[in-house]
Design a protein around this motif. Structure first.
Motif, short mmCIF file in Angstrom:
data_model
loop_
_atom_site.label_atom_id
_atom_site.label_comp_id
_atom_site.label_asym_id
_atom_site.label_seq_id
_atom_site.Cartn_x
_atom_site.Cartn_y
_atom_site.Cartn_z
N GLN A 1 1.74 -1.47 -8.63
CA GLN A 1 1.70 -0.62 -8.55
C GLN A 1 0.31 -0.42 -7.62
O GLN A 1 -0.63 -1.70 -8.32
CB GLN A 1 1.28 0.63 -9.43
CG GLN A 1 1.60 1.54 -9.26
CD GLN A 1 1.11 3.26 -10.32
OE1 GLN A 1 2.11 2.88 -11.12
NE2 GLN A 1 0.48 3.20 -11.41
N LYS B 1 -3.11 8.97 -4.24
CA LYS B 1 -1.80 8.63 -3.84
C LYS B 1 -1.27 7.46 -4.29
O LYS B 1 -2.31 5.99 -4.57
CB LYS B 1 -1.30 8.34 -2.72
CG LYS B 1 -1.93 10.10 -2.21
CD LYS B 1 -1.05 10.02 -0.40
CE LYS B 1 -1.41 11.67 -0.35
NZ LYS B 1 -1.21 10.96 1.40
N THR B 2 -0.09 7.20 -4.78
CA THR B 2 0.00 5.72 -5.14
C THR B 2 2.12 5.48 -5.13
O THR B 2 2.32 5.91 -4.35
CB THR B 2 0.45 5.65 -7.27
OG1 THR B 2 2.18 6.46 -7.61
CG2 THR B 2 -0.48 6.08 -7.63
N THR B 3 2.07 4.24 -4.29
CA THR B 3 2.92 3.80 -4.03
C THR B 3 3.82 1.85 -4.88
O THR B 3 2.48 1.48 -5.10
CB THR B 3 2.33 3.72 -2.66
OG1 THR B 3 4.30 2.92 -1.90
CG2 THR B 3 1.34 2.00 -2.49
N ASP C 1 -7.53 6.86 2.65
CA ASP C 1 -6.41 5.63 2.91
C ASP C 1 -6.27 4.49 2.78
O ASP C 1 -5.52 3.29 3.47
CB ASP C 1 -5.56 6.32 4.55
CG ASP C 1 -5.00 7.63 4.48
OD1 ASP C 1 -4.81 8.19 3.38
OD2 ASP C 1 -4.61 7.92 5.66
N GLU D 1 -6.47 0.44 0.15
CA GLU D 1 -5.73 0.59 -1.29
C GLU D 1 -6.28 -0.16 -2.21
O GLU D 1 -7.38 -1.19 -1.60
CB GLU D 1 -4.56 -0.75 0.25
CG GLU D 1 -3.03 -0.59 0.52
CD GLU D 1 -2.18 -1.72 0.74
OE1 GLU D 1 -2.64 -2.72 0.28
OE2 GLU D 1 -1.47 -0.76 1.63
N PHE E 1 4.26 -2.07 -4.40
CA PHE E 1 4.34 -3.13 -3.33
C PHE E 1 4.46 -4.10 -3.73
O PHE E 1 3.70 -4.65 -4.73
CB PHE E 1 3.40 -3.67 -2.19
CG PHE E 1 3.27 -4.27 -1.20
CD1 PHE E 1 3.65 -3.38 -0.15
CD2 PHE E 1 1.96 -5.34 -1.22
CE1 PHE E 1 3.81 -4.83 1.16
CE2 PHE E 1 2.29 -6.05 -0.58
CZ PHE E 1 3.27 -6.01 0.97
N TYR F 1 -2.99 1.78 -5.90
CA TYR F 1 -3.46 3.18 -5.71
C TYR F 1 -3.68 3.20 -3.62
O TYR F 1 -4.63 2.63 -3.03
CB TYR F 1 -4.56 3.04 -6.48
CG TYR F 1 -3.87 3.72 -7.94
CD1 TYR F 1 -3.52 5.16 -8.31
CD2 TYR F 1 -4.23 2.14 -8.92
CE1 TYR F 1 -3.56 4.89 -9.82
CE2 TYR F 1 -3.10 2.38 -9.64
CZ TYR F 1 -3.16 4.35 -10.74
OH TYR F 1 -2.65 4.75 -11.74
#
Length: 584
Positions: free
Chosen positions: A431, A423-425, A438, A440, A427, A433
């Motif tokens: 970017q 998953k990516t987000t 769970d 980072e 912050f 991963y």
């Protein structure tokens, strides 16, 4: 004046009656020789005629010679002796030559001196423009593939970079000992002070230490029966090193002249120490120069060559005459096809396909302008450099990825260690991963890697703490629980490359892309299958890349005119996809 005469002589401009018309009566109305002459009437032969001198005796008409060679290639005949024989016996050849009988020397001189690669390309491109006007090709799309054809070189006359590196390391050890013996000889006999000669310093060749390391590792691996490591490091021998050895020889010769030492040869005569040193230096210097010459012939882009065709590279062929993975000297032959017509061909001595795509596309741009819109090729052409070139030139890529089949497997989508399954987000505008546990993986730094003059940029992401993660064995590459207990996850991502890959993959997965892959496999691979199996074109008759290119290009032009002939007589139709099977 000379040009006009040649045109009149071959095309019979202004004549009411064709000479040797009784030959024509015996030819079928749909004989390809008529199509050949029809095609040639619209070609501009000014480039070819410019290579012909108007001094001395008038030779054979170069337009006629080109027609004869092209027609021979249309019939799959590449041997000059066979063409000479057919000019005397075959009715179509006699019709083309108008009863003349050129001998083999005339054909060899024509192909080697008058018919250059540029002229062949120009004549083929003129034919392509005619096909474009008649609607057979658009020149907006190309289907590209490559094959390996054996060179006209002896199979076992190979020179390997790894072998030269191995022997060079041993030679440098011998030269180092010679330098020590030379210095000891001067000191022990007092020649250094007497002739004002200082101690000789052994020269250094960059990279040889790493070659020695690989040699030592391979010796250990041989004992443990492990596979040998590649020793193809590029070594360059500068011009100063052999000159340094030559200076030592001159010093020894000066000492011999001053001391009255005579060099002797023959049975029963003992050579003086000075002569022994001189001859050993000469022998080692000659070996060093021979290795230097080998490296220069090989260049930096390949690791082997043949002694009987210096431009041929040893490649792994599909036909293995000894059934043991034998390599053969060969050339990489590439064709760019549209609607069964070979628009371009390109011959290189590169074992891979990565560096052969851009030269072909540059030829297309130079010949026809920026008209190309789509390129379809197999996974051998899939590289960041190639895909980026297509993007910058606004050409749609339909190039298959190397992992195209692997992407269909469950293991590909379930591999938790790969970034594309994370998953990516975002912050702080960066970017991030999120791994399977769970945690980072944040951006650490940017790395650059240069290869073959092209720079790749990698973004490095890593997890600050992977301790206690139960997925380490699946997430970390080659995880060893005894050694890697404190190891954290780090991954390098080439974001430009990944973006280009996904775009090309989306193209080939589309309905249009599937059709293009079908067309490519039928037309390009069909050409090679026909050339190798039906025409038995498995080995070149000429040596050096320029002559090889001309040989293949003549063959390609002959095939193009054959295809054109079949289109005209409705024996061939444009492929528009597989027909739907009728259901009962």
């Amino acid at each position: 004046m000379l040009t006009v005469n040649y045109y009149n002589d071959f095309f019979e401009i202004g004549q009411q009656k064709i000479n040797f018309s009784f030959y024509e009566l015996s030819l079928p109305d749909d004989d390809p020789v008529y199509t050949l002459k029809k095609v040639m009437e619209d070609l501009d032969f000014s480039g070819l005629l410019a290579n012909c001198s108007d001094k001395g005796r008038t030779g054979y008409n170069p337009i006629m010679m080109y027609a004869v060679i092209t027609y021979a290639n249309m019939r799959g005949i590449r041997s000059i002796d066979r063409i000479v024989d057919l000019c005397e016996r075959d009715i179509a050849f006699i019709w083309l030559t108008q009863g003349r009988k050129p001998k083999r020397d005339a054909f060899y001189e024509f192909k080697s001196k008058k018919l250059t690669s540029d002229i062949l390309d120009d004549l083929n491109y003129q034919f392509m423009r005619r096909l474009q006007k008649e609607g057979f090709v658009t020149l907006k799309e190309l289907f590209i593939d490559v094959t390996k054809i054996e060179a006209n070189a002896n199979r076992y006359t190979f020179v390997w970079r790894g072998s030269i590196n191995y022997h060079l390391a041993g030679l440098l050890d011998s030269i180092d000992k010679l330098y020590s013996d030379y210095n000891s000889f001067l000191q022990d006999n007092g020649f250094g002070e007497k002739y004002e000669l200082g101690n000789a310093q052994m020269f250094v060749i960059d990279g040889i230490d790493k070659v020695r390391d690989v040699i030592e590792k391979n010796r250990k691996r041989k004992i443990t029966k492990h596979k040998k490591l590649s020793n193809n490091r590029i070594i360059e021998i500068d011009n100063c090193s052999p000159l340094e050895m030559l200076k030592l020889q001159k010093n020894l010769m000066a000492i011999a002249d001053g001391e009255g030492i005579v060099f002797v040869n023959g049975k029963g005569k003992r050579k003086p120490k000075l002569q022994q040193l001189y001859e050993e230096l000469e022998h080692c210097g000659q070996r060093l120069m021979s290795y230097k010459e080998c490296f220069e012939i090989m260049g930096k882009d390949r690791n082997s060559y043949s002694k009987t065709d210096l431009e041929a590279t040893f490649m792994r062929m599909k036909e293995d005459h000894m059934l043991n993975g034998q390599l053969k000297p060969a050339y990489n032959v590439q064709i760019a096809v549209e609607n069964y017509f070979i628009v371009h061909s390109y011959v290189s001595n590169d074992r891979t396909d990565y560096n052969t795509l851009i030269p072909v596309l540059e030829k297309h741009k130079k010949a026809f302008g920026e008209v190309l819109e789509e390129v379809t090729a197999d996974s051998g052409y899939c590289s960041e450099k190639n895909l980026l070139y297509l993007k910058e030139n606004k050409i749609d890529s339909y190039i298959k990825l190397q992992d195209h089949e692997k992407r269909k497997t469950r293991a590909y989508s379930k591999d938790i260690g790969k970034y594309y399954n994370m998953k990516t987000t975002v912050f702080d505008d960066e970017q991030v991963y999120i791994c399977h546990d769970d945690r980072e993986l944040r951006h650490i730094n940017t790395e650059k890697k240069e290869q073959n003059g092209y720079t790749q940029t990698y973004e490095v992401y890593g997890c600050s703490d992977c301790s206690g993660c139960e997925h380490k064995s699946k997430c970390l590459y080659k995880y060893n629980p005894d050694k890697d207990i404190d190891k954290n996850k780090v991954m390098k991502i080439n974001e430009v490359w990944e973006e280009l890959r996904e775009k090309s993959h989306a193209n080939i997965q589309s309905e249009k892309g599937i059709l293009k892959r079908q067309i490519r496999s039928i037309q390009t691979e069909g050409h090679f299958g026909d050339i190798k199996e039906n025409e038995d074109f498995r080995r070149f008759n000429y040596r050096t890349s320029d002559k090889v290119y001309k040989e293949f290009m003549l063959f390609a032009i002959g095939r193009n005119i054959n295809k054109y002939h079949r289109f005209l007589y409705a024996k061939l139709k444009k492929f528009e996809g597989k027909l739907q099977e009728k259901t009962a």
